[in-house]
Design a protein around this motif. Sequence first.
Motif, mmCIF file in Angstrom:
data_model
loop_
_atom_site.group_PDB
_atom_site.id
_atom_site.type_symbol
_atom_site.label_atom_id
_atom_site.label_comp_id
_atom_site.label_asym_id
_atom_site.label_seq_id
_atom_site.Cartn_x
_atom_site.Cartn_y
_atom_site.Cartn_z
ATOM 1 N N ALA A 51 -3.539 -9.249 16.438
ATOM 2 C CA ALA A 51 -4.647 -8.462 16.586
ATOM 3 C C ALA A 51 -5.414 -8.316 15.380
ATOM 4 O O ALA A 51 -6.571 -7.831 15.276
ATOM 5 C CB ALA A 51 -4.191 -6.877 16.874
ATOM 6 N N GLY A 52 -5.083 -9.312 14.378
ATOM 7 C CA GLY A 52 -5.574 -9.690 13.059
ATOM 8 C C GLY A 52 -5.521 -8.238 11.894
ATOM 9 O O GLY A 52 -6.267 -8.217 11.041
ATOM 10 N N LEU A 53 -4.456 -7.442 12.333
ATOM 11 C CA LEU A 53 -4.230 -6.257 11.239
ATOM 12 C C LEU A 53 -3.482 -6.736 10.037
ATOM 13 O O LEU A 53 -3.234 -5.907 9.224
ATOM 14 C CB LEU A 53 -3.643 -5.164 12.097
ATOM 15 N N ALA A 54 -2.733 -7.799 10.407
ATOM 16 C CA ALA A 54 -2.111 -8.239 9.123
ATOM 17 C C ALA A 54 -1.508 -9.543 9.308
ATOM 18 O O ALA A 54 -1.766 -10.426 10.200
ATOM 19 C CB ALA A 54 -0.535 -7.439 9.137
ATOM 20 N N ASP A 55 -0.927 -10.338 8.383
ATOM 21 C CA ASP A 55 -0.572 -11.850 8.537
ATOM 22 C C ASP A 55 0.750 -11.689 8.929
ATOM 23 O O ASP A 55 1.483 -10.596 8.937
ATOM 24 C CB ASP A 55 -0.367 -12.111 6.947
ATOM 25 N N PRO A 56 1.028 -12.948 9.651
ATOM 26 C CA PRO A 56 2.495 -13.063 10.234
ATOM 27 C C PRO A 56 3.514 -12.708 9.257
ATOM 28 O O PRO A 56 3.464 -13.021 7.932
ATOM 29 C CB PRO A 56 2.508 -14.340 10.437
ATOM 30 N N VAL A 57 4.746 -12.293 9.837
ATOM 31 C CA VAL A 57 5.672 -11.743 8.865
ATOM 32 C C VAL A 57 6.261 -13.283 8.281
ATOM 33 O O VAL A 57 6.502 -14.142 8.924
ATOM 34 C CB VAL A 57 6.874 -11.148 9.523
ATOM 35 N N ASP A 69 0.243 4.250 18.658
ATOM 36 C CA ASP A 69 -0.622 5.172 18.012
ATOM 37 C C ASP A 69 -0.608 4.399 16.450
ATOM 38 O O ASP A 69 0.441 3.459 16.198
ATOM 39 C CB ASP A 69 -0.190 6.638 17.780
ATOM 40 N N GLY A 70 -1.536 4.664 15.682
ATOM 41 C CA GLY A 70 -1.803 4.114 14.277
ATOM 42 C C GLY A 70 -2.349 4.973 13.216
ATOM 43 O O GLY A 70 -2.882 6.261 13.736
ATOM 44 N N SER A 71 -2.119 4.768 12.141
ATOM 45 C CA SER A 71 -2.857 5.566 11.066
ATOM 46 C C SER A 71 -4.269 5.611 11.288
ATOM 47 O O SER A 71 -5.022 4.786 11.977
ATOM 48 C CB SER A 71 -2.559 5.219 9.663
ATOM 49 N N THR A 72 -5.275 6.541 10.485
ATOM 50 C CA THR A 72 -6.481 6.536 10.665
ATOM 51 C C THR A 72 -7.235 5.721 10.367
ATOM 52 O O THR A 72 -8.528 5.463 10.921
ATOM 53 C CB THR A 72 -6.721 7.812 9.921
ATOM 54 N N ASP A 73 -6.721 4.533 9.493
ATOM 55 C CA ASP A 73 -7.820 3.424 9.241
ATOM 56 C C ASP A 73 -7.482 2.378 10.137
ATOM 57 O O ASP A 73 -8.208 1.226 9.871
ATOM 58 C CB ASP A 73 -7.019 2.947 7.766
ATOM 59 N N ILE A 74 -6.887 2.380 11.276
ATOM 60 C CA ILE A 74 -6.604 1.527 11.988
ATOM 61 C C ILE A 74 -7.493 1.831 13.563
ATOM 62 O O ILE A 74 -7.158 3.000 14.016
ATOM 63 C CB ILE A 74 -4.937 1.331 12.576
ATOM 64 N N GLU A 75 -8.452 1.243 14.062
ATOM 65 C CA GLU A 75 -9.402 1.509 14.845
ATOM 66 C C GLU A 75 -8.431 1.425 16.425
ATOM 67 O O GLU A 75 -7.540 0.548 16.574
ATOM 68 C CB GLU A 75 -10.491 0.796 15.160
#
Length: 258
Positions: free
Chosen positions: A177-183, A128-134
């Motif tokens: 998934a393109g939601l963030a840059d690699p750590v 699950d994720g926050s509302t801004d994540i599809e």
Amino acid sequence: MTAKGAAAKAKNKRGTTVLVWVIVSLAIGVPCVIGIINGGESTDVPTPTTEQRTATVPLLAAATAGQGICYGWVLHDYSTEISVGSNLGEQVPVRDDPRCPRWIEVSAVVRYTSSSSESRDSASIGVDGSTDIEPADLYPIASGLSRFGLNEDAFVDEPGWAITRAATVLPLLAAEAGLADPVPTGTATPTGTAAPLPDAGNDLLRDRWGWLVAAAVLLLVAALFIAVGVRQRNRQLRGGGPAKRAGAGAAGRTREKA
């Protein structure tokens, strides 16, 4: 047959009967006892160990510091929540926490059944994720867990290891998934040395040890029945030989007198 021979035969027959009843009692009683023991086994789902939790939290904190996304886990035993944690700490969920406006959480529901039940142990896994994540962005994260061996069998075999391991791979899957840059390398280095997570095991013996013992007992009983049959047959052959020879000798003497 003399009275002594008849008494010995009767004694042997009684001994064989007692032995057969002992074997039958073992064949019936041992599986019943095993069934009673298995019926009292615990079906509680184990939670992550202290080592697993303390190793996971700093890894999630490092990922949050580098990506700006909070990560957490929730483990359920049927409908009961038994373990929760996140980059914020043990027993601290990311869901609805004002410090985590953007978050991703892995959850699992594990169900253990007794050995006498026809239903098998099972697990269901979700992300699950926050509302801004599809939801379309969360799907590849959930399906990607299997690439790390985190499938239903892993969660059934070792729930505590699997849920904390799944939480630690969320940042990598989120980046894919393109939601963030690699750590970034070297961000938020955890204090102390994080202990490695143990390998996942399996519950083959935990679920089936009773039946394995029962099968071994039944094989032993079958071997004893065969041994008893062979022993009785040998006794009959040894007892019948002299009688037949005596009868043949008497018949010969009768013909000579005639």
